[in-house]
Design a protein around this motif. Sequence first.
Motif, PDB file in Angstrom:
ATOM      1  N   THR A   1      87.774  57.957   6.017  1.00  0.00           N
ATOM      2  CA  THR A   1      86.581  57.267   6.518  1.00  0.00           C
ATOM      3  C   THR A   1      85.754  58.208   7.400  1.00  0.00           C
ATOM      4  N   ALA A   2      86.431  58.913   8.305  1.00  0.00           N
ATOM      5  CA  ALA A   2      85.719  59.826   9.207  1.00  0.00           C
ATOM      6  C   ALA A   2      85.093  60.974   8.421  1.00  0.00           C
ATOM      7  N   ALA A   3      85.826  61.496   7.445  1.00  0.00           N
ATOM      8  CA  ALA A   3      85.323  62.626   6.652  1.00  0.00           C
ATOM      9  C   ALA A   3      84.085  62.201   5.860  1.00  0.00           C
ATOM     10  N   LEU A   4      84.115  61.012   5.274  1.00  0.00           N
ATOM     11  CA  LEU A   4      82.958  60.526   4.511  1.00  0.00           C
ATOM     12  C   LEU A   4      81.752  60.356   5.425  1.00  0.00           C
ATOM     13  N   ALA A   5      81.978  59.849   6.641  1.00  0.00           N
ATOM     14  CA  ALA A   5      80.874  59.647   7.585  1.00  0.00           C
ATOM     15  C   ALA A   5      80.250  60.985   7.962  1.00  0.00           C
ATOM     16  N   TRP A   6      81.091  62.032   8.143  1.00  0.00           N
ATOM     17  CA  TRP A   6      80.554  63.345   8.505  1.00  0.00           C
ATOM     18  C   TRP A   6      79.801  63.974   7.342  1.00  0.00           C
ATOM     19  N   LEU A   7      80.301  63.808   6.134  1.00  0.00           N
ATOM     20  CA  LEU A   7      79.563  64.335   4.975  1.00  0.00           C
ATOM     21  C   LEU A   7      78.187  63.677   4.900  1.00  0.00           C
ATOM     22  N   ASP A   8      78.140  62.357   5.099  1.00  0.00           N
ATOM     23  CA  ASP A   8      76.868  61.624   5.103  1.00  0.00           C
ATOM     24  C   ASP A   8      75.911  62.192   6.134  1.00  0.00           C
ATOM     25  N   ARG A   9      76.443  62.370   7.336  1.00  0.00           N
ATOM     26  CA  ARG A   9      75.636  62.834   8.458  1.00  0.00           C
ATOM     27  C   ARG A   9      75.041  64.215   8.179  1.00  0.00           C
ATOM     28  N   LEU A  10      75.745  65.028   7.407  1.00  0.00           N
ATOM     29  CA  LEU A  10      75.262  66.369   7.097  1.00  0.00           C
ATOM     30  C   LEU A  10      74.519  66.420   5.763  1.00  0.00           C
ATOM     31  N   GLY A  11      74.182  65.242   5.242  1.00  0.00           N
ATOM     32  CA  GLY A  11      73.397  65.204   4.014  1.00  0.00           C
ATOM     33  C   GLY A  11      74.191  65.601   2.788  1.00  0.00           C
ATOM     34  N   ALA A  12      75.515  65.396   2.832  1.00  0.00           N
ATOM     35  CA  ALA A  12      76.365  65.782   1.706  1.00  0.00           C
ATOM     36  C   ALA A  12      77.215  64.600   1.227  1.00  0.00           C
ATOM     37  N   GLY A  13      76.746  63.388   1.532  1.00  0.00           N
ATOM     38  CA  GLY A  13      77.509  62.184   1.182  1.00  0.00           C
ATOM     39  C   GLY A  13      77.761  62.062  -0.312  1.00  0.00           C
ATOM     40  N   GLY A  14      76.784  62.507  -1.096  1.00  0.00           N
ATOM     41  CA  GLY A  14      76.918  62.397  -2.547  1.00  0.00           C
ATOM     42  C   GLY A  14      77.884  63.407  -3.149  1.00  0.00           C
ATOM     43  N   LEU A  15      78.391  64.329  -2.324  1.00  0.00           N
ATOM     44  CA  LEU A  15      79.228  65.417  -2.843  1.00  0.00           C
ATOM     45  C   LEU A  15      80.713  65.185  -2.594  1.00  0.00           C
ATOM     46  N   ALA A  16      81.065  64.002  -2.056  1.00  0.00           N
ATOM     47  CA  ALA A  16      82.435  63.762  -1.581  1.00  0.00           C
ATOM     48  C   ALA A  16      83.505  64.148  -2.601  1.00  0.00           C
ATOM     49  N   ASP A  17      83.290  63.809  -3.869  1.00  0.00           N
ATOM     50  CA  ASP A  17      84.347  64.031  -4.860  1.00  0.00           C
ATOM     51  C   ASP A  17      84.183  65.335  -5.631  1.00  0.00           C
ATOM     52  N   ALA A  18      83.153  66.121  -5.281  1.00  0.00           N
ATOM     53  CA  ALA A  18      82.934  67.387  -5.987  1.00  0.00           C
ATOM     54  C   ALA A  18      83.972  68.419  -5.559  1.00  0.00           C
ATOM     55  N   LEU A  19      84.301  69.332  -6.463  1.00  0.00           N
ATOM     56  CA  LEU A  19      85.171  70.460  -6.121  1.00  0.00           C
ATOM     57  C   LEU A  19      84.297  71.613  -5.621  1.00  0.00           C
ATOM     58  N   PRO A  20      84.818  72.430  -4.685  1.00  0.00           N
ATOM     59  CA  PRO A  20      84.026  73.535  -4.121  1.00  0.00           C
ATOM     60  C   PRO A  20      83.363  74.411  -5.190  1.00  0.00           C
ATOM     61  N   GLY A  21      84.071  74.658  -6.291  1.00  0.00           N
ATOM     62  CA  GLY A  21      83.517  75.506  -7.341  1.00  0.00           C
ATOM     63  C   GLY A  21      82.247  74.962  -7.965  1.00  0.00           C
ATOM     64  N   ASP A  22      82.002  73.665  -7.818  1.00  0.00           N
ATOM     65  CA  ASP A  22      80.794  73.066  -8.396  1.00  0.00           C
ATOM     66  C   ASP A  22      79.670  72.924  -7.387  1.00  0.00           C
ATOM     67  N   LEU A  23      79.888  73.419  -6.148  1.00  0.00           N
ATOM     68  CA  LEU A  23      78.859  73.276  -5.110  1.00  0.00           C
ATOM     69  C   LEU A  23      78.006  74.534  -5.020  1.00  0.00           C
ATOM     70  N   SER A  24      76.721  74.366  -4.659  1.00  0.00           N
ATOM     71  CA  SER A  24      75.869  75.522  -4.362  1.00  0.00           C
ATOM     72  C   SER A  24      76.284  76.084  -2.997  1.00  0.00           C
ATOM     73  N   GLY A  25      75.747  77.259  -2.634  1.00  0.00           N
ATOM     74  CA  GLY A  25      76.070  77.867  -1.346  1.00  0.00           C
ATOM     75  C   GLY A  25      75.704  76.962  -0.176  1.00  0.00           C
ATOM     76  N   GLY A  26      74.506  76.363  -0.237  1.00  0.00           N
ATOM     77  CA  GLY A  26      74.062  75.486   0.848  1.00  0.00           C
ATOM     78  C   GLY A  26      74.918  74.235   0.939  1.00  0.00           C
ATOM     79  N   GLU A  27      75.296  73.689  -0.222  1.00  0.00           N
ATOM     80  CA  GLU A  27      76.162  72.496  -0.233  1.00  0.00           C
ATOM     81  C   GLU A  27      77.534  72.827   0.347  1.00  0.00           C
ATOM     82  N   SER A  28      78.082  74.012  -0.024  1.00  0.00           N
ATOM     83  CA  SER A  28      79.385  74.422   0.519  1.00  0.00           C
ATOM     84  C   SER A  28      79.332  74.511   2.041  1.00  0.00           C
ATOM     85  N   GLN A  29      78.224  75.055   2.573  1.00  0.00           N
ATOM     86  CA  GLN A  29      78.124  75.199   4.023  1.00  0.00           C
ATOM     87  C   GLN A  29      78.000  73.848   4.714  1.00  0.00           C
ATOM     88  N   ARG A  30      77.349  72.860   4.058  1.00  0.00           N
ATOM     89  CA  ARG A  30      77.299  71.518   4.649  1.00  0.00           C
ATOM     90  C   ARG A  30      78.704  70.933   4.747  1.00  0.00           C
TER      91      ARG A  30
END
Length: 225
Positions: free
Chosen positions: A119-148
């Motif tokens: 729950t806390a992790a999902l809230a932090w992803l949301d707060r950093l504008g990465a809520g939609g990426l919760a289930d993505a694997l790092p290999g599928d993220l862009s550089g900016g998304e990885s840093q979020r």
Amino acid sequence: ATALLRAHALRKSFGRTEALRGASVEVAQGEVVALTGPSGSGKSTLLLCLAGVLRPEAGSVTHDGTRLDDLPEAARTRLRRREFGLVLQFGQLVPELSAVQNVMVPLLMERHGRAAARTAALAWLDRLGAGGLADALPGDLSGGESQRVAMARALVTGPSIVFADEPTGALDRVSGEEVMEVLVSTARSTGAAVLLVTHDNRVAAYADREVVLRDGAVEDPAAVR
Ligand code: ADP
Ligand code: ADP
């Protein structure tokens, strides 16, 4: 006011290379400080000494009145987990774990329950504008998304200071600016201080104050309060 974090006269060598030769710096509570200087001047080494990852050979590192440099390893690790967040140039996410699982790791290490951690992790992803990426694997993220995601992982434990070593170094200009805006605005809203290593003036401009290193020491003593 006393500094949140204070390094005094640090010395650190790697073989015959003297990376730090008497470096001193202070970071106040909630302050955003940029550590700049030429390549090889000791920026990363100073950051890692302040973050309690490297142990200096001489000098002191004090966090909120506690001497970090002579704490036993286990106590230093506990303090680091509780009080410090770390963001490096490349997200350094665990490739086998989804974004949300990566953000849960620091909480699970602090023995939080899985459900609360998620729950806390999902809230932090949301707060950093990465809520939609919760289930993505790092290999599928862009550089900016990885840093979020890496920033969410650094902030999820409520640290008093976030250390960021070239957090935009692997990003294009636009995503670098986005990452800096999110990092600084989130730090301001949580009250966390930030110590940022960068060689990019545009990135340093986000800081309240700039400290310049040269040959392992702070260049202008007036920059240290
Ligand atoms: P900066 O971050 O300013 O580029 P660093 O702190 O990475 O500087 O490095 C300072 C000096 O220490 C450089 O000469 C670098 O090669 C050396 N150095 C840093 N880390 C190590 C290490 N783990 N082993 C050997 N030399 C190192
Ligand atoms: P920066 O981008 O800050 O200059 P570097 O690329 O110099 O960082 O170093 C990246 C990592 O490698 C750091 O953890 C640093 O401590 C380590 N490192 C740097 N120089 C050396 C070296 N000569 N030998 C071993 N490790 C090094």
